[in-house]
Design a protein around this motif. Structure first.
Motif, PDB file in Angstrom:
ATOM      1  N   LEU A 138       0.829  -1.204   0.000  1.00 23.53           N
ATOM      2  CA  LEU A 138       0.000   0.000   0.000  1.00 23.53           C
ATOM      3  C   LEU A 138       0.866   1.258   0.000  1.00 23.53           C
ATOM      4  N   TYR A 139       0.263   2.352  -0.430  1.00 28.47           N
ATOM      5  CA  TYR A 139       0.904   3.668  -0.321  1.00 28.47           C
ATOM      6  C   TYR A 139       0.574   4.255   1.037  1.00 28.47           C
ATOM      7  N   PHE A 140       1.545   4.937   1.619  1.00 29.73           N
ATOM      8  CA  PHE A 140       1.399   5.506   2.961  1.00 29.73           C
ATOM      9  C   PHE A 140       1.769   6.985   2.871  1.00 29.73           C
ATOM     10  N   LYS A 141       0.803   7.851   3.147  1.00 29.35           N
ATOM     11  CA  LYS A 141       1.044   9.293   2.994  1.00 29.35           C
ATOM     12  C   LYS A 141       1.039  10.004   4.342  1.00 29.35           C
ATOM     13  N   ASP A 142       1.892  10.990   4.449  1.00 29.47           N
ATOM     14  CA  ASP A 142       1.899  11.897   5.590  1.00 29.47           C
ATOM     15  C   ASP A 142       1.428  13.242   5.063  1.00 29.47           C
ATOM     16  N   PRO A 143       0.185  13.652   5.371  1.00 32.54           N
ATOM     17  CA  PRO A 143      -0.344  14.891   4.793  1.00 32.54           C
ATOM     18  C   PRO A 143       0.401  16.147   5.230  1.00 32.54           C
ATOM     19  N   THR A 144       1.205  16.042   6.281  1.00 32.13           N
ATOM     20  CA  THR A 144       1.990  17.200   6.722  1.00 32.13           C
ATOM     21  C   THR A 144       3.356  17.243   6.037  1.00 32.13           C
ATOM     22  N   ARG A 145       3.685  16.166   5.298  1.00 28.25           N
ATOM     23  CA  ARG A 145       4.988  16.082   4.626  1.00 28.25           C
ATOM     24  C   ARG A 145       4.805  15.425   3.265  1.00 28.25           C
ATOM     25  N   THR A 146       4.087  16.089   2.401  1.00 29.23           N
ATOM     26  CA  THR A 146       3.734  15.513   1.102  1.00 29.23           C
ATOM     27  C   THR A 146       4.940  15.340   0.181  1.00 29.23           C
ATOM     28  N   HIS A 147       6.062  15.950   0.526  1.00 28.15           N
ATOM     29  CA  HIS A 147       7.265  15.821  -0.291  1.00 28.15           C
ATOM     30  C   HIS A 147       7.993  14.495  -0.042  1.00 28.15           C
ATOM     31  N   VAL A 148       7.582  13.764   1.003  1.00 28.96           N
ATOM     32  CA  VAL A 148       8.198  12.473   1.317  1.00 28.96           C
ATOM     33  C   VAL A 148       7.223  11.373   0.913  1.00 28.96           C
ATOM     34  N   HIS A 149       7.678  10.445   0.092  1.00 31.04           N
ATOM     35  CA  HIS A 149       6.835   9.346  -0.374  1.00 31.04           C
ATOM     36  C   HIS A 149       7.194   8.082   0.401  1.00 31.04           C
ATOM     37  N   ALA A 150       6.163   7.371   0.853  1.00 30.15           N
ATOM     38  CA  ALA A 150       6.398   6.163   1.632  1.00 30.15           C
ATOM     39  C   ALA A 150       5.424   5.069   1.205  1.00 30.15           C
ATOM     40  N   GLU A 151       5.793   3.839   1.525  1.00 32.25           N
ATOM     41  CA  GLU A 151       4.965   2.674   1.223  1.00 32.25           C
ATOM     42  C   GLU A 151       5.000   1.742   2.416  1.00 32.25           C
ATOM     43  N   ILE A 152       4.023   0.831   2.454  1.00 33.10           N
ATOM     44  CA  ILE A 152       3.942  -0.111   3.565  1.00 33.10           C
ATOM     45  C   ILE A 152       3.520  -1.474   3.035  1.00 33.10           C
ATOM     46  N   VAL A 153       4.124  -2.510   3.581  1.00 33.48           N
ATOM     47  CA  VAL A 153       3.756  -3.882   3.235  1.00 33.48           C
ATOM     48  C   VAL A 153       3.168  -4.525   4.487  1.00 33.48           C
ATOM     49  N   LEU A 154       1.990  -5.135   4.320  1.00 31.80           N
ATOM     50  CA  LEU A 154       1.275  -5.744   5.435  1.00 31.80           C
ATOM     51  C   LEU A 154       1.193  -7.253   5.253  1.00 31.80           C
ATOM     52  N   ARG A 155       1.357  -7.959   6.367  1.00 33.03           N
ATOM     53  CA  ARG A 155       1.177  -9.414   6.375  1.00 33.03           C
ATOM     54  C   ARG A 155       0.275  -9.782   7.534  1.00 33.03           C
ATOM     55  N   HIS A 156      -0.835 -10.442   7.248  1.00 34.90           N
ATOM     56  CA  HIS A 156      -1.789 -10.864   8.282  1.00 34.90           C
ATOM     57  C   HIS A 156      -1.373 -12.220   8.843  1.00 34.90           C
ATOM     58  N   LYS A 157      -1.437 -12.338  10.171  1.00 33.19           N
ATOM     59  CA  LYS A 157      -1.113 -13.597  10.833  1.00 33.19           C
ATOM     60  C   LYS A 157      -2.075 -13.808  11.995  1.00 33.19           C
ATOM     61  N   VAL A 158      -2.221 -15.064  12.398  1.00 31.86           N
ATOM     62  CA  VAL A 158      -2.936 -15.406  13.622  1.00 31.86           C
ATOM     63  C   VAL A 158      -1.961 -16.182  14.493  1.00 31.86           C
ATOM     64  N   VAL A 159      -1.665 -15.648  15.685  1.00 29.04           N
ATOM     65  CA  VAL A 159      -0.717 -16.275  16.604  1.00 29.04           C
ATOM     66  C   VAL A 159      -1.434 -16.528  17.924  1.00 29.04           C
TER      67      VAL A 159
END
Length: 198
Positions: A138-159
């Motif tokens: 997914l794309y991850f945005k910081d609306p207070t720092r739009t000049h920095v681009h970030a992304e996030i990878v998620l993994r679902h688990k049940v432990v």
């Protein structure tokens, strides 16, 4: 004769209304009007409120699934995982994007996307993923720092019966000019987080 004309009209109308139901894994070049759906319901595992507490840092995600969303860039419909977040240090809230849930544009949400990662050797490398296990990119945005681009990878688990998300947050680009004095990083520190379903 009228009966034949009616049948021909019915067939032509139904052909225009048809769409191609595809899984995101095979979402290459689809015909206009296709529906690239989350047919295995992978996004459903991520829907809800999730929280990570690491020392004095607290990160909360609120994620929802949106279906049959028009994607004008490819002229298709698709499912999206979208969301907002809260980040605190100590008792101070440094950023809270949850009021943005009123956005009608899914790409207007600060967490959004619809891409899957099936290759365990793809960044971030997942040594304990099952073969063909789907992670969400997914794309991850910081609306207070739009000049920095970030992304996030998620993994679902049940432990031990507890649902959790392993999240890897990383920056991809920071666009600043000399003398801007803008922060170089997003507010939420990059790294790995374990978020537990609330």
């Amino acid at each position: 004769m009228k009966k034949y004309i009616y049948i021909i009209m019915l067939i032509s109308v139904s052909c225009k209304a048809q769409y191609s139901l595809q899984n995101h894994d095979s979402a290459g070049d689809l015909p206009s009007g296709s529906y690239c759906a989350d047919i295995f319901n992978d996004f459903n595992n991520y829907v809800g409120t999730w929280k990570a507490v690491q020392g004095n840092k607290e990160l909360t995600f609120v994620l929802i699934k949106k279906t049959y969303v028009y994607y004008p860039f490819k002229d298709i419909y698709t499912d999206f995982l979208t969301g907002e977040y809260i980040y605190k240090e100590g008792n101070q809230t440094l950023i809270d994007t949850t009021p943005n849930f009123t956005s009608t544009d899914v790409r207007g949400n600060n967490i959004n996307g619809n891409l899957f990662i099936k290759d365990n050797d793809y960044f971030p490398i997942c040594d304990d993923c099952f073969p063909n296990e789907r992670r969400i990119h997914l794309y991850f945005k910081d609306p207070t720092r739009t000049h920095v681009h970030a992304e996030i990878v998620l993994r679902h688990k049940v432990v031990n019966g507890v649902q959790l998300i392993k999240a890897t947050l990383y920056e991809t680009l920071s666009i600043t000019e000399e003398g801007d004095n803008l922060p170089e990083h997003i507010t939420v520190p990059v790294g790995e987080y374990t978020l537990i379903k609330q």
